[in-house]
Motif scaffolding. Structure first.
Motif, PDB file in Angstrom:
ATOM      1  N   UNK A 142       0.825  -1.210   0.000  1.00  0.00           N
ATOM      2  CA  UNK A 142       0.000   0.000   0.000  1.00  0.00           C
ATOM      3  C   UNK A 142       0.857   1.258   0.000  1.00  0.00           C
ATOM      4  N   UNK A 143       1.919   1.263   0.814  1.00  0.00           N
ATOM      5  CA  UNK A 143       2.818   2.422   0.888  1.00  0.00           C
ATOM      6  C   UNK A 143       3.508   2.676  -0.443  1.00  0.00           C
ATOM      7  N   UNK A 144       3.925   1.597  -1.132  1.00  0.00           N
ATOM      8  CA  UNK A 144       4.605   1.740  -2.424  1.00  0.00           C
ATOM      9  C   UNK A 144       3.667   2.354  -3.462  1.00  0.00           C
ATOM     10  N   UNK A 145       2.434   1.854  -3.493  1.00  0.00           N
ATOM     11  CA  UNK A 145       1.463   2.381  -4.458  1.00  0.00           C
ATOM     12  C   UNK A 145       1.127   3.828  -4.136  1.00  0.00           C
ATOM     13  N   UNK A 158      -8.921  15.201   6.150  1.00  0.00           N
ATOM     14  CA  UNK A 158      -7.817  15.227   7.112  1.00  0.00           C
ATOM     15  C   UNK A 158      -8.334  15.549   8.504  1.00  0.00           C
ATOM     16  N   UNK A 159      -9.164  16.586   8.615  1.00  0.00           N
ATOM     17  CA  UNK A 159      -9.713  16.967   9.922  1.00  0.00           C
ATOM     18  C   UNK A 159     -10.568  15.854  10.507  1.00  0.00           C
ATOM     19  N   UNK A 160     -11.331  15.184   9.650  1.00  0.00           N
ATOM     20  CA  UNK A 160     -12.174  14.091  10.119  1.00  0.00           C
ATOM     21  C   UNK A 160     -11.330  12.962  10.705  1.00  0.00           C
ATOM     22  N   UNK A 161     -10.239  12.607  10.009  1.00  0.00           N
ATOM     23  CA  UNK A 161      -9.374  11.536  10.485  1.00  0.00           C
ATOM     24  C   UNK A 161      -8.661  11.943  11.775  1.00  0.00           C
ATOM     25  N   UNK A 162      -8.196  13.200  11.847  1.00  0.00           N
ATOM     26  CA  UNK A 162      -7.528  13.677  13.060  1.00  0.00           C
ATOM     27  C   UNK A 162      -8.491  13.664  14.245  1.00  0.00           C
ATOM     28  N   UNK A 163      -9.744  14.012  13.994  1.00  0.00           N
ATOM     29  CA  UNK A 163     -10.738  13.977  15.065  1.00  0.00           C
ATOM     30  C   UNK A 163     -10.987  12.548  15.543  1.00  0.00           C
ATOM     31  N   UNK A 208      -4.595   8.701   2.384  1.00  0.00           N
ATOM     32  CA  UNK A 208      -4.005   8.401   1.085  1.00  0.00           C
ATOM     33  C   UNK A 208      -4.099   6.904   0.802  1.00  0.00           C
ATOM     34  N   UNK A 209      -3.798   6.083   1.807  1.00  0.00           N
ATOM     35  CA  UNK A 209      -3.898   4.643   1.636  1.00  0.00           C
ATOM     36  C   UNK A 209      -5.314   4.207   1.334  1.00  0.00           C
ATOM     37  N   UNK A 210      -6.263   4.797   2.043  1.00  0.00           N
ATOM     38  CA  UNK A 210      -7.667   4.451   1.832  1.00  0.00           C
ATOM     39  C   UNK A 210      -8.128   4.842   0.432  1.00  0.00           C
ATOM     40  N   UNK A 211      -7.723   6.028  -0.032  1.00  0.00           N
ATOM     41  CA  UNK A 211      -8.106   6.488  -1.359  1.00  0.00           C
ATOM     42  C   UNK A 211      -7.464   5.631  -2.450  1.00  0.00           C
ATOM     43  N   UNK A 225     -13.968  -5.781  -0.013  1.00  0.00           N
ATOM     44  CA  UNK A 225     -13.527  -5.078   1.186  1.00  0.00           C
ATOM     45  C   UNK A 225     -12.031  -4.833   1.122  1.00  0.00           C
ATOM     46  N   UNK A 226     -11.550  -3.943   2.020  1.00  0.00           N
ATOM     47  CA  UNK A 226     -10.122  -3.660   2.077  1.00  0.00           C
ATOM     48  C   UNK A 226      -9.343  -4.930   2.396  1.00  0.00           C
ATOM     49  N   UNK A 227      -9.892  -5.773   3.276  1.00  0.00           N
ATOM     50  CA  UNK A 227      -9.208  -7.017   3.647  1.00  0.00           C
ATOM     51  C   UNK A 227      -9.092  -7.942   2.432  1.00  0.00           C
ATOM     52  N   UNK A 228     -10.187  -8.069   1.657  1.00  0.00           N
ATOM     53  CA  UNK A 228     -10.147  -8.943   0.487  1.00  0.00           C
ATOM     54  C   UNK A 228      -9.137  -8.445  -0.537  1.00  0.00           C
ATOM     55  N   UNK A 229      -9.069  -7.109  -0.704  1.00  0.00           N
ATOM     56  CA  UNK A 229      -8.112  -6.540  -1.642  1.00  0.00           C
ATOM     57  C   UNK A 229      -6.686  -6.824  -1.191  1.00  0.00           C
ATOM     58  N   UNK A 230      -6.431  -6.667   0.113  1.00  0.00           N
ATOM     59  CA  UNK A 230      -5.102  -6.930   0.647  1.00  0.00           C
ATOM     60  C   UNK A 230      -4.735  -8.400   0.471  1.00  0.00           C
ATOM     61  N   UNK A 231      -5.702  -9.300   0.711  1.00  0.00           N
ATOM     62  CA  UNK A 231      -5.445 -10.726   0.520  1.00  0.00           C
ATOM     63  C   UNK A 231      -5.136 -11.039  -0.932  1.00  0.00           C
ATOM     64  N   UNK A 232      -5.826 -10.335  -1.851  1.00  0.00           N
ATOM     65  CA  UNK A 232      -5.573 -10.549  -3.274  1.00  0.00           C
ATOM     66  C   UNK A 232      -4.186 -10.114  -3.669  1.00  0.00           C
ATOM     67  N   UNK A 233      -3.731  -8.990  -3.115  1.00  0.00           N
ATOM     68  CA  UNK A 233      -2.375  -8.510  -3.407  1.00  0.00           C
ATOM     69  C   UNK A 233      -1.336  -9.485  -2.854  1.00  0.00           C
ATOM     70  N   UNK A 234      -1.637 -10.051  -1.691  1.00  0.00           N
ATOM     71  CA  UNK A 234      -0.736 -11.030  -1.089  1.00  0.00           C
ATOM     72  C   UNK A 234      -0.610 -12.248  -2.002  1.00  0.00           C
ATOM     73  N   UNK A 235      -1.744 -12.667  -2.594  1.00  0.00           N
ATOM     74  CA  UNK A 235      -1.734 -13.828  -3.484  1.00  0.00           C
ATOM     75  C   UNK A 235      -0.895 -13.564  -4.733  1.00  0.00           C
ATOM     76  N   UNK A 236      -1.037 -12.340  -5.279  1.00  0.00           N
ATOM     77  CA  UNK A 236      -0.245 -11.972  -6.464  1.00  0.00           C
ATOM     78  C   UNK A 236       1.235 -12.027  -6.148  1.00  0.00           C
TER      79      UNK A 236
END
Length: 240
Positions: A142-145, A158-163, A208-211, A225-236
């Motif tokens: 995620x960080x690389x992308x 940003x304000x919403x996340x900081x809150x 940024x990661x979420x977007x 879901x975010x979890x399914x996407x992450x699992x898919x990247x792990x599989x690749x």
């Protein structure tokens, strides 16, 4: 909006406001439009007509331009009088466009590290290590992308996340440290604003990661879901 277009909203407003008005000599809501107009007054009619006009026009623009608004728009009425064109301005934050990095090229290049398990370690510990390494891999991808992507993050996000981060700390401090949040601030010699402002880098990173995840889903036409996407990247990554 032209005089003719706005007049349609004005006439609808008169009929809508006059539905429950009883005028002598007429059935309820059946008085002539001119009579209702005089009784209601221009101020009430314009208010009702402008509100409905703003609502319909705003929704139409959002749909036509395929916008993704964040929160409610800030409406400013520029011109509003009977027999004249109606003008208003709507200011709203929208999700930014993203120039995303080539994630198909990035993912296969990131290698998963081998988990070392000693004979004394039980299966549960091995699974925990796998879980930690999996999360590291997901975050690295995620960080690389995100690092290779370009976007302007709206301040409202940003304000919403900081809150949210501040609210989490306020909940956790009494539970974990046994002191109130106010006492905690005194101990670390910081103000709530200083804590809030310090969240900026992490808040930007999270958003940024979420977007980026959201954009990948759109590009791949996936509703996952975010979890399914992450699992898919792990599989690749494993397939390389």
């Amino acid at each position: 909006m032209s005089i003719e277009e706005f007049q349609i909203f004005v006439e609808k407003a008169i009929l809508r406001l006059g539905e429950n008005i009883q005028i002598e000599g007429f059935r309820k809501g059946k008085a002539p439009k001119e009579t209702l107009e005089k009784m209601l007054g221009s101020e009430a009619i314009l208010k009702e007509a402008s509100q409905e006009c703003v609502r319909e026009s705003y929704l139409k623009v959002v749909k036509e331009q395929n916008l993704e608004p964040l929160g409610q728009p800030e409406i400013s009425i520029l011109k509003l009088t009977l027999g004249n064109p109606f003008e208003f301005k709507a200011l709203v934050s929208v999700l930014p466009e993203i120039t995303i990095a080539d994630y198909r090229e990035i993912v296969p290049k990131i290698k998963k590290k081998t988990v070392e398990v000693t004979p004394e370690e039980i299966e549960k510990l091995r699974q925990e290590k796998e879980k930690v390494e999996h999360e590291k891999l997901r975050q690295e991808i995620l960080d690389k992308i995100a690092a290779g992507s370009k976007m302007e993050i709206p301040e409202v996000l940003i304000d919403s996340e900081k809150n949210r981060m501040l609210a989490t700390i306020k909940d956790q401090v009494p539970q974990m440290l046994g002191v109130s949040f106010e006492e905690y601030l005194k101990k670390i010699n910081k103000t709530e604003k200083e804590i809030f402002d310090s969240f900026l880098p992490e808040a930007e990173k999270r958003i940024k990661g979420s977007l980026v995840l959201r954009e990948v889903q759109k590009r791949e036409k996936m509703e996952i879901s975010e979890k399914e996407l992450a699992d898919g990247m792990d599989k690749i990554a494993k397939q390389d």
